[in-house]
Design a protein around this motif. Structure first.
Motif, PDB file in Angstrom:
ATOM      1  N   PRO A 281      58.192  21.494  90.895  1.00  0.00           N
ATOM      2  CA  PRO A 281      59.367  21.716  90.036  1.00  0.00           C
ATOM      3  C   PRO A 281      60.343  20.538  90.033  1.00  0.00           C
ATOM      4  O   PRO A 281      61.127  20.382  89.113  1.00  0.00           O
ATOM      5  N   ARG A 282      60.285  19.679  91.056  1.00  0.00           N
ATOM      6  CA  ARG A 282      61.127  18.495  91.119  1.00  0.00           C
ATOM      7  C   ARG A 282      60.367  17.243  90.700  1.00  0.00           C
ATOM      8  O   ARG A 282      60.777  16.119  90.987  1.00  0.00           O
ATOM      9  N   GLY A 283      59.245  17.434  89.993  1.00  0.00           N
ATOM     10  CA  GLY A 283      58.411  16.318  89.560  1.00  0.00           C
ATOM     11  C   GLY A 283      59.106  15.470  88.512  1.00  0.00           C
ATOM     12  O   GLY A 283      60.054  15.908  87.848  1.00  0.00           O
ATOM     13  N   THR A 284      58.607  14.271  88.353  1.00  0.00           N
ATOM     14  CA  THR A 284      59.216  13.335  87.408  1.00  0.00           C
ATOM     15  C   THR A 284      58.994  13.741  85.947  1.00  0.00           C
ATOM     16  O   THR A 284      59.594  13.140  85.057  1.00  0.00           O
ATOM     17  N   HIS A 285      58.182  14.742  85.709  1.00  0.00           N
ATOM     18  CA  HIS A 285      57.930  15.211  84.339  1.00  0.00           C
ATOM     19  C   HIS A 285      59.176  15.833  83.717  1.00  0.00           C
ATOM     20  O   HIS A 285      59.283  15.933  82.501  1.00  0.00           O
ATOM     21  N   GLY A 286      60.124  16.254  84.539  1.00  0.00           N
ATOM     22  CA  GLY A 286      61.387  16.788  84.045  1.00  0.00           C
ATOM     23  C   GLY A 286      61.326  18.201  83.473  1.00  0.00           C
ATOM     24  O   GLY A 286      62.304  18.693  82.932  1.00  0.00           O
ATOM     25  N   LEU A 287      60.204  18.878  83.596  1.00  0.00           N
ATOM     26  CA  LEU A 287      60.071  20.221  83.038  1.00  0.00           C
ATOM     27  C   LEU A 287      60.301  21.316  84.076  1.00  0.00           C
ATOM     28  O   LEU A 287      59.959  22.472  83.843  1.00  0.00           O
ATOM     29  N   LYS A 288      60.856  20.928  85.196  1.00  0.00           N
ATOM     30  CA  LYS A 288      61.188  21.848  86.290  1.00  0.00           C
ATOM     31  C   LYS A 288      59.969  22.683  86.677  1.00  0.00           C
ATOM     32  O   LYS A 288      58.948  22.125  86.992  1.00  0.00           O
TER      33      LYS A 288
END
Length: 177
Positions: free
Chosen positions: A58-65
């Motif tokens: 959820p804290r990934g760099t993809h920004g989609l939580k």
């Protein structure tokens, strides 16, 4: 001669059916595999597990939580009630040295945990052979930690783990692809 003719007719029908299925898959984009294109389709640890970890984090760099994680949990029909405020997603998670009996220790390819002691453990098999008692070790780890857990065996085709990996023991795990 008639048997050969019938056999060839059956083979032709099977070939037509397979070609139709292949074309339908291509239309839906199911043949696209960026890992194959990049010649990285067998890089299990450095690529597949790391990539999946990043998507599910959820804290990934993809920004989609937690959108990918929610979708994944729904897809695998997980019954675990995670506390999403404390989710941690890690790959190559060390659970100790492998003991003499070989039924404890190792590295879990991917693990999702929370503060409530819930876990999803994923063994990612992209071309590598099963290790001795591998799934059994991960199962034993989760039991010893008193986790509510789901153990997943991820392969290209959703096949079951070998008896080598389970040590012929019966325990629950889910095959996914």
């Amino acid at each position: 001669m008639e048997h050969i003719s019938k056999l060839l007719t059956k083979i032709k029908l099977i070939t037509i059916h397979e070609n139709t299925l292949r074309k339908e898959k291509e239309k839906r984009g199911e043949s696209f595999n960026m890992f194959s294109i990049l010649k990285l389709s067998r890089e299990e640890v450095r690529l597949h597990s790391a990539f999946i970890t990043e998507l599910l984090n959820p804290r990934g760099t993809h920004g989609l939580k937690d959108k990918f994680l929610h979708s994944f949990l729904k897809t695998i029909d997980s019954k675990i009630n995670f506390d999403f405020t404390s989710i941690r997603v890690k790959n190559e998670f060390f659970i100790g040295e492998i003991n003499n009996k070989g039924d404890r220790g190792g590295r879990i390819d991917l693990i999702i945990t929370d503060k409530m002691n819930n876990a999803i453990i994923i063994e990612n098999k992209i071309g590598a052979k099963d290790q001795s008692k591998q799934l059994l070790r991960y199962h034993n780890y989760a039991k010893e930690e008193k986790r509510q857990f789901q153990l997943l065996y991820l392969t290209k085709d959703g096949c079951t783990a070998s008896d080598i990996s389970t040590d012929n023991k019966k325990f629950d795990y889910t095959c996914i692809s």
